[in-house]
Motif scaffolding. Structure first.
Motif, PDB file in Angstrom:
ATOM      1  N   GLU A  70       0.831  -1.198   0.000  1.00  0.00           N
ATOM      2  CA  GLU A  70       0.000   0.000   0.000  1.00  0.00           C
ATOM      3  C   GLU A  70       0.871   1.257   0.000  1.00  0.00           C
ATOM      4  OE1 GLU A  70      -2.522  -0.274   3.382  1.00  0.00           O
ATOM      5  OE2 GLU A  70      -3.648  -1.996   2.638  1.00  0.00           O
ATOM      6  N   ILE A  71       1.904   1.243   0.850  1.00  0.00           N
ATOM      7  CA  ILE A  71       2.783   2.418   0.968  1.00  0.00           C
ATOM      8  C   ILE A  71       3.521   2.668  -0.339  1.00  0.00           C
ATOM      9  CG2 ILE A  71       4.869   3.299   2.096  1.00  0.00           C
ATOM     10  CD1 ILE A  71       3.882   1.773   4.634  1.00  0.00           C
ATOM     11  N   LEU A  72       4.117   1.628  -0.904  1.00  0.00           N
ATOM     12  CA  LEU A  72       4.899   1.808  -2.122  1.00  0.00           C
ATOM     13  C   LEU A  72       4.007   2.169  -3.304  1.00  0.00           C
ATOM     14  CD1 LEU A  72       7.497  -1.083  -1.766  1.00  0.00           C
ATOM     15  CD2 LEU A  72       7.819   1.351  -1.321  1.00  0.00           C
ATOM     16  N   ASP A  73       2.831   1.593  -3.359  1.00  0.00           N
ATOM     17  CA  ASP A  73       1.901   1.966  -4.431  1.00  0.00           C
ATOM     18  C   ASP A  73       1.501   3.432  -4.312  1.00  0.00           C
ATOM     19  OD1 ASP A  73       2.015  -0.581  -5.445  1.00  0.00           O
ATOM     20  OD2 ASP A  73       0.072  -1.227  -4.637  1.00  0.00           O
ATOM     21  N   ALA A  74       1.286   3.883  -3.072  1.00  0.00           N
ATOM     22  CA  ALA A  74       0.921   5.285  -2.854  1.00  0.00           C
ATOM     23  C   ALA A  74       2.069   6.217  -3.236  1.00  0.00           C
ATOM     24  CB  ALA A  74       0.520   5.506  -1.400  1.00  0.00           C
ATOM     25  N   ALA A  78       1.903   8.925  -6.189  1.00  0.00           N
ATOM     26  CA  ALA A  78       2.176  10.337  -5.936  1.00  0.00           C
ATOM     27  C   ALA A  78       3.178  10.880  -6.949  1.00  0.00           C
ATOM     28  CB  ALA A  78       2.696  10.529  -4.515  1.00  0.00           C
ATOM     29  N   GLY A  79       4.208  10.087  -7.241  1.00  0.00           N
ATOM     30  CA  GLY A  79       5.186  10.517  -8.229  1.00  0.00           C
ATOM     31  C   GLY A  79       4.586  10.647  -9.610  1.00  0.00           C
ATOM     32  N   ASP A  80       3.739   9.674  -9.985  1.00  0.00           N
ATOM     33  CA  ASP A  80       3.084   9.727 -11.293  1.00  0.00           C
ATOM     34  C   ASP A  80       2.175  10.946 -11.399  1.00  0.00           C
ATOM     35  OD1 ASP A  80       4.346   7.391 -11.996  1.00  0.00           O
ATOM     36  OD2 ASP A  80       2.625   6.102 -11.561  1.00  0.00           O
ATOM     37  N   GLN A  81       1.447  11.228 -10.314  1.00  0.00           N
ATOM     38  CA  GLN A  81       0.535  12.373 -10.338  1.00  0.00           C
ATOM     39  C   GLN A  81       1.309  13.674 -10.440  1.00  0.00           C
ATOM     40  OE1 GLN A  81      -1.994  12.857  -6.892  1.00  0.00           O
ATOM     41  NE2 GLN A  81      -3.512  13.980  -8.089  1.00  0.00           N
ATOM     42  N   ALA A  82       2.414  13.780  -9.681  1.00  0.00           N
ATOM     43  CA  ALA A  82       3.236  14.994  -9.755  1.00  0.00           C
ATOM     44  C   ALA A  82       3.766  15.199 -11.171  1.00  0.00           C
ATOM     45  CB  ALA A  82       4.387  14.905  -8.761  1.00  0.00           C
TER      46      ALA A  82
END
Length: 281
Positions: A70-74, A78-82
């Protein structure tokens, strides 16, 4: 604890084999084993059962793996969204527009933006006078202004989009309604409905200038901020007006539009502050 510890643990837990996990991570096996031991020591929990023949997750390791994923996917999301925001394919965009372009431009613009940038949240503010738009851009309240120059700001970039012809707007019962075209001097004896004056509207200055060139001062009886209100007042017979040609897209009964000669135009420009939004370049 660092993110690499979590990434290492996830791969080992998925492979249940240190050599294969090391190959997948492109690192040597001894450093990988050392990193997993370091993670377990920091947590104070054994995550993996190791033997010469197999590697197994402990009950604590099973639960920990779920949360690590869950943490790594988040983090990855976040990086993809940025990145998408930086590239202009996601985020929010607020646009202001002068009244006459609101009806002719916004429907096509919004459809195009939805097609090209479906991940962008659009906020639209129509019927804004140019000075109000400029103030909103400089205050960061809107990202992009669609207005009529000139403007006085060294911070704002201005790019002309098109030039709109100015036309006469008359009540359909007006004495000149049957004319194919008009000269601005033909309206010297009429009351005018105009956009807000005293520097609050570029259109007000343009109309005053046209009348001055024709040798008269327009008798302005009503001043309004919204183009829709201006057309409504003309439809009610309270005066005539001069408006940009795209205003005709506002279909209100009781008015007619006539070309003016000689032809005079008003620019429509996009205005923004460089660097204020990755969506505006």
């Amino acid at each position: 604890m660092e993110l690499r510890h979590l990434r290492y643990f996830r791969v080992v837990a998925e492979e249940l084999h240190f050599r294969r996990a090391a190959e997948r991570l492109h690192i040597a096996q001894p450093p990988l084993s050392a990193q997993i031991r370091q993670l377990e020591e920091e947590l104070g929990v054994q995550l993996l059962k190791r033997s010469t023949r197999r590697v197994e997750l402990t009950p604590a390791g099973v639960v920990y793996l779920e949360r690590v994923r869950e943490i790594l996917d988040a983090v990855d999301a976040a990086g993809d969204q940025a990145l998408r925001v930086a590239e202009g394919s996601q985020g929010s965009l607020s646009i202001g527009c002068v009244g006459s372009a609101t009806y002719s431009l916004f429907p096509r613009l919004v459809r195009a933006l939805r097609d090209e940038m479906p991940g962008v949240d659009l906020s639209i503010r129509g019927e804004m006078l140019a000075p109000d738009q400029l103030a909103a851009v400089e205050a960061g309240q809107i990202d992009l202004a669609l207005l009529r120059p000139p403007i006085a700001s060294s911070r704002v970039v201005l790019e002309t989009m098109r030039r709109d012809r100015l036309i006469a707007l008359l009540p359909d019962s007006h004495r000149l309604a049957d004319r194919a075209e008009l000269d601005i001097a033909d309206l010297r004896d009429d009351d005018f409905v105009a956009h807000a004056g005293r520097g609050r509207s570029v259109m007000s200055g343009l109309v005053t200038g046209m009348c001055a060139d024709a040798g008269f001062v327009p008798r302005i009886r009503h001043e309004v901020a919204e183009t829709s209100t201006l057309v409504t007042l003309v439809a009610a017979g309270l005066g005539v007006a001069v408006v940009p040609e795209p205003t005709a897209a506002l279909d209100i009964a009781g008015v007619c539009y006539r070309p003016l000669t000689p032809e005079v135009g008003a620019d429509l420009a996009a205005a923004w502050i460089p660097g204020s939004s990755p969506l505006v370049v």
